[in-house]
Design a protein around this motif. Structure first.
Motif, PDB file in Angstrom:
ATOM      1  N   GLN A  85       0.819  -1.219   0.000  1.00 36.77           N
ATOM      2  CA  GLN A  85       0.000   0.000   0.000  1.00 36.77           C
ATOM      3  C   GLN A  85       0.853   1.270   0.000  1.00 36.77           C
ATOM      4  O   GLN A  85       0.581   2.207  -0.748  1.00 36.77           O
ATOM      5  CB  GLN A  85      -0.933  -0.006   1.221  1.00 36.77           C
ATOM      6  CG  GLN A  85      -1.823   1.227   1.247  1.00 36.77           C
ATOM      7  CD  GLN A  85      -2.904   1.149   2.318  1.00 36.77           C
ATOM      8  OE1 GLN A  85      -3.276   0.073   2.764  1.00 36.77           O
ATOM      9  NE2 GLN A  85      -3.425   2.295   2.717  1.00 36.77           N
ATOM     10  N   ILE A  86       1.875   1.312   0.841  1.00 37.59           N
ATOM     11  CA  ILE A  86       2.693   2.535   0.915  1.00 37.59           C
ATOM     12  C   ILE A  86       3.478   2.719  -0.378  1.00 37.59           C
ATOM     13  O   ILE A  86       3.603   3.837  -0.890  1.00 37.59           O
ATOM     14  CB  ILE A  86       3.630   2.512   2.149  1.00 37.59           C
ATOM     15  CG1 ILE A  86       2.810   2.383   3.441  1.00 37.59           C
ATOM     16  CG2 ILE A  86       4.490   3.768   2.191  1.00 37.59           C
ATOM     17  CD1 ILE A  86       3.638   2.229   4.712  1.00 37.59           C
ATOM     18  N   ALA A  87       3.981   1.597  -0.942  1.00 36.68           N
ATOM     19  CA  ALA A  87       4.732   1.705  -2.197  1.00 36.68           C
ATOM     20  C   ALA A  87       3.816   2.213  -3.308  1.00 36.68           C
ATOM     21  O   ALA A  87       4.174   3.130  -4.059  1.00 36.68           O
ATOM     22  CB  ALA A  87       5.313   0.345  -2.583  1.00 36.68           C
ATOM     23  N   GLN A  88       2.625   1.656  -3.387  1.00 36.67           N
ATOM     24  CA  GLN A  88       1.690   2.077  -4.421  1.00 36.67           C
ATOM     25  C   GLN A  88       1.374   3.570  -4.261  1.00 36.67           C
ATOM     26  O   GLN A  88       1.261   4.298  -5.236  1.00 36.67           O
ATOM     27  CB  GLN A  88       0.421   1.236  -4.296  1.00 36.67           C
ATOM     28  CG  GLN A  88      -0.571   1.470  -5.393  1.00 36.67           C
ATOM     29  CD  GLN A  88      -1.628   0.378  -5.404  1.00 36.67           C
ATOM     30  OE1 GLN A  88      -1.342  -0.799  -5.162  1.00 36.67           O
ATOM     31  NE2 GLN A  88      -2.857   0.754  -5.678  1.00 36.67           N
ATOM     32  N   HIS A  89       1.274   3.980  -3.030  1.00 36.86           N
ATOM     33  CA  HIS A  89       0.998   5.379  -2.737  1.00 36.86           C
ATOM     34  C   HIS A  89       2.192   6.257  -3.151  1.00 36.86           C
ATOM     35  O   HIS A  89       2.025   7.289  -3.808  1.00 36.86           O
ATOM     36  CB  HIS A  89       0.706   5.479  -1.237  1.00 36.86           C
ATOM     37  CG  HIS A  89       0.111   6.773  -0.816  1.00 36.86           C
ATOM     38  ND1 HIS A  89      -0.531   6.932   0.369  1.00 36.86           N
ATOM     39  CD2 HIS A  89       0.082   7.975  -1.419  1.00 36.86           C
ATOM     40  CE1 HIS A  89      -0.934   8.179   0.463  1.00 36.86           C
ATOM     41  NE2 HIS A  89      -0.562   8.831  -0.601  1.00 36.86           N
ATOM     42  N   ALA A  90       3.411   5.819  -2.791  1.00 40.82           N
ATOM     43  CA  ALA A  90       4.612   6.590  -3.150  1.00 40.82           C
ATOM     44  C   ALA A  90       4.746   6.690  -4.673  1.00 40.82           C
ATOM     45  O   ALA A  90       4.980   7.777  -5.220  1.00 40.82           O
ATOM     46  CB  ALA A  90       5.858   5.920  -2.557  1.00 40.82           C
ATOM     47  N   HIS A  91       4.553   5.568  -5.360  1.00 36.11           N
ATOM     48  CA  HIS A  91       4.650   5.573  -6.825  1.00 36.11           C
ATOM     49  C   HIS A  91       3.632   6.546  -7.423  1.00 36.11           C
ATOM     50  O   HIS A  91       3.912   7.229  -8.402  1.00 36.11           O
ATOM     51  CB  HIS A  91       4.374   4.183  -7.411  1.00 36.11           C
ATOM     52  CG  HIS A  91       5.314   3.107  -6.948  1.00 36.11           C
ATOM     53  ND1 HIS A  91       6.622   3.349  -6.610  1.00 36.11           N
ATOM     54  CD2 HIS A  91       5.131   1.770  -6.779  1.00 36.11           C
ATOM     55  CE1 HIS A  91       7.205   2.202  -6.254  1.00 36.11           C
ATOM     56  NE2 HIS A  91       6.316   1.235  -6.335  1.00 36.11           N
ATOM     57  N   SER A  92       2.433   6.584  -6.833  1.00 33.36           N
ATOM     58  CA  SER A  92       1.386   7.470  -7.366  1.00 33.36           C
ATOM     59  C   SER A  92       1.814   8.933  -7.253  1.00 33.36           C
ATOM     60  O   SER A  92       1.549   9.736  -8.151  1.00 33.36           O
ATOM     61  CB  SER A  92       0.076   7.273  -6.604  1.00 33.36           C
ATOM     62  OG  SER A  92      -0.314   5.928  -6.668  1.00 33.36           O
ATOM     63  N   GLU A  93       2.459   9.269  -6.149  1.00 34.53           N
ATOM     64  CA  GLU A  93       2.914  10.652  -5.977  1.00 34.53           C
ATOM     65  C   GLU A  93       3.930  11.002  -7.068  1.00 34.53           C
ATOM     66  O   GLU A  93       3.870  12.089  -7.658  1.00 34.53           O
ATOM     67  CB  GLU A  93       3.568  10.843  -4.602  1.00 34.53           C
ATOM     68  CG  GLU A  93       2.684  10.515  -3.399  1.00 34.53           C
ATOM     69  CD  GLU A  93       1.640  11.586  -3.094  1.00 34.53           C
ATOM     70  OE1 GLU A  93       1.627  12.639  -3.756  1.00 34.53           O
ATOM     71  OE2 GLU A  93       0.810  11.341  -2.201  1.00 34.53           O
ATOM     72  N   ILE A  94       4.843  10.079  -7.342  1.00 30.97           N
ATOM     73  CA  ILE A  94       5.914  10.355  -8.307  1.00 30.97           C
ATOM     74  C   ILE A  94       5.373  10.358  -9.740  1.00 30.97           C
ATOM     75  O   ILE A  94       5.639  11.279 -10.520  1.00 30.97           O
ATOM     76  CB  ILE A  94       7.058   9.320  -8.145  1.00 30.97           C
ATOM     77  CG1 ILE A  94       7.666   9.408  -6.730  1.00 30.97           C
ATOM     78  CG2 ILE A  94       8.122   9.499  -9.218  1.00 30.97           C
ATOM     79  CD1 ILE A  94       8.319  10.737  -6.379  1.00 30.97           C
ATOM     80  N   ILE A  95       4.580   9.362 -10.092  1.00 31.45           N
ATOM     81  CA  ILE A  95       4.007   9.326 -11.451  1.00 31.45           C
ATOM     82  C   ILE A  95       3.028  10.492 -11.622  1.00 31.45           C
ATOM     83  O   ILE A  95       2.914  11.082 -12.694  1.00 31.45           O
ATOM     84  CB  ILE A  95       3.285   7.978 -11.717  1.00 31.45           C
ATOM     85  CG1 ILE A  95       4.289   6.828 -11.673  1.00 31.45           C
ATOM     86  CG2 ILE A  95       2.536   8.017 -13.040  1.00 31.45           C
ATOM     87  CD1 ILE A  95       5.203   6.682 -12.872  1.00 31.45           C
ATOM     88  N   GLY A  96       2.348  10.857 -10.536  1.00 31.27           N
ATOM     89  CA  GLY A  96       1.381  11.959 -10.580  1.00 31.27           C
ATOM     90  C   GLY A  96       2.002  13.309 -10.913  1.00 31.27           C
ATOM     91  O   GLY A  96       1.288  14.264 -11.235  1.00 31.27           O
ATOM     92  N   MET A  97       3.328  13.391 -10.845  1.00 34.27           N
ATOM     93  CA  MET A  97       3.972  14.650 -11.231  1.00 34.27           C
ATOM     94  C   MET A  97       3.901  14.868 -12.743  1.00 34.27           C
ATOM     95  O   MET A  97       3.995  15.994 -13.218  1.00 34.27           O
ATOM     96  CB  MET A  97       5.452  14.630 -10.804  1.00 34.27           C
ATOM     97  CG  MET A  97       5.657  14.585  -9.308  1.00 34.27           C
ATOM     98  SD  MET A  97       7.368  14.190  -8.906  1.00 34.27           S
ATOM     99  CE  MET A  97       8.167  15.745  -9.311  1.00 34.27           C
ATOM    100  N   GLN A  98       3.750  13.782 -13.491  1.00 33.13           N
ATOM    101  CA  GLN A  98       3.836  13.908 -14.958  1.00 33.13           C
ATOM    102  C   GLN A  98       2.676  14.654 -15.618  1.00 33.13           C
ATOM    103  O   GLN A  98       2.919  15.579 -16.389  1.00 33.13           O
ATOM    104  CB  GLN A  98       3.999  12.533 -15.595  1.00 33.13           C
ATOM    105  CG  GLN A  98       5.343  11.900 -15.301  1.00 33.13           C
ATOM    106  CD  GLN A  98       5.507  10.580 -16.048  1.00 33.13           C
ATOM    107  OE1 GLN A  98       5.100  10.434 -17.195  1.00 33.13           O
ATOM    108  NE2 GLN A  98       6.105   9.609 -15.385  1.00 33.13           N
TER     109      GLN A  98
END
Ligand SMILES: [Fe+2]
Ligand SMILES: [Fe+2]
Length: 365
Positions: A85-98
């Motif tokens: 869950q935390i990894a999926q959340h972290a990835h979303s923050e980073i991909i969400g920058m695009q």
């Protein structure tokens, strides 16, 4: 006037939710001071105690609304669920920058550019807090990034949709960050300490994001007819994907029951989705924009709005990699990771050199 061209801060779009974040922060401080249930001794020693005793203690910590901390014993499945869950959340923050980064160079004014830059930088910061929280569970950031770019871990489906107009930056702030807040405010009370503490910081910043999106839409919706049409078109495109951010309906949600028992999750997907809908209806009214759902109406019996569910088959397709931008997002992330290799190498070489010098100094002393 920035920030004050719609109802004041106390009645702003996230005022109630921010109050909940503050309450969660106070509860966290309280929990740290409070002893575990009266009569219970200190934590059993993980090296000596049997699994049943350890499990018992773990359950009692959660029942007492205390936090599980990185050095505490925890069941493997709890650890794995949190990492996922935390990894999926972290990835979303980073991909969400695009999707929003796409508009930094085209923001309509210097002020808009500065605000958007700050917002996108915040998302990078959220990614970092969350990767750090995941690392406390015994996985490295390198491994997590590897899993993202190899497609072995997911990120939020919403970031696989394109940003076609400037108004999309507004709609993302209002709806996507808005949905994120509704999802994340209860996580401020999550049973895993590092995640709960990260979420308190993240939520405070997310409320600024939602506010800036709301304000962009408010200006457009009160501008020329073409601007208002652009704002409406964005809301039309982002509404259902935002509803889908809460995940599949409760009847199909694989992880909900166990996560609720562990107090990682406090509300079900459908409860949170309902809360989001009810919040947005009022705000759409202030914006003067229409939510694209002809069946959206107040239900007196339920004291909530009836609404049309998003297309969950589409959600599944996007999660499986068939959204409009999945390939671009991952390709971009891979490129950025490869381009950044020299920075990581240089930082590692510097750290090694520093450690070596410190060692020499110790020997000399
Ligand atoms: Fe964020
Ligand atoms: Fe955000």
């Amino acid at each position: 006037m920035y920030g004050n061209d719609f109802p004041g801060p106390d009645q702003g779009p996230t005022a109630g939710l921010l109050g909940e974040v503050e309450a969660a922060e106070a509860a966290l401080r309280d929990a740290a001071r409070r002893d575990l249930q009266a009569g219970r001794g200190a934590a059993p020693d993980p090296a000596g105690a049997d699994e049943a005793t350890l499990h018992d203690y773990f359950t009692s910590v959660i029942a007492a609304d205390q936090k599980i901390e990185p050095r505490d014993w925890m069941p493997d499945s709890y650890r794995k669920t949190l990492i996922r869950q935390i990894a999926q959340h972290a990835h979303s923050e980073i991909i969400g920058m695009q999707p929003e980064g796409n508009w930094i160079s085209r923001a309509p004014s210097l002020k808009r550019k500065a605000i958007l830059l700050a917002k996108v930088q915040d998302e990078a910061g959220h990614g970092l807090y969350l990767y750090a929280a995941a690392e406390t569970l015994g996985i490295s950031r390198d491994e997590l990034v590897e899993m993202l770019i190899e497609g072995r871990q997911k990120y939020s489906s919403i970031f696989n949709y394109p940003t076609l107009s400037w108004a999309d930056v507004g709609a993302i702030g209002w709806l996507v960050d808005g949905a994120a807040i509704v999802n994340q405010v209860p996580l401020c009370r999550c049973s895993y300490g590092p995640y709960a503490r990260a979420m308190i910081r993240v939520c405070k910043e997310e409320s600024f994001h939602q506010r800036q999106g709301f304000e962009i839409l408010h200006v457009l919706a009160h501008g020329t007819p073409a601007q208002k049409a652009m704002a409406q078109d964005s809301v039309d495109r982002w509404w259902y994907p935002s509803l889908a951010m809460f995940g599949p309906p409760d009847t199909d949600s694989a992880h909900t029951a166990q996560s609720m028992a562990w107090k990682i999750k406090r509300f079900s997907n459908d409860e949170l989705r309902q809360r989001f809908v009810d919040m947005c209806v009022q705000q759409a009214d202030v914006l003067g924009l229409t939510l694209p759902d002809p069946d959206l109406r107040w239900n007196d019996d339920r004291q909530a709005h009836d609404y049309t569910q998003p297309d969950y088959a589409e959600l599944m397709r996007v999660i499986k990699g068939e959204g409009p931008c999945n390939r671009d997002r991952i390709a971009h992330r891979r490129r950025a990771h490869a381009d950044g290799a020299w920075v990581r190498d240089a930082a590692a070489a510097y750290a090694a050199k520093q450690a070596e010098r410190q060692e020499e100094r110790k020997v000399a002393a």
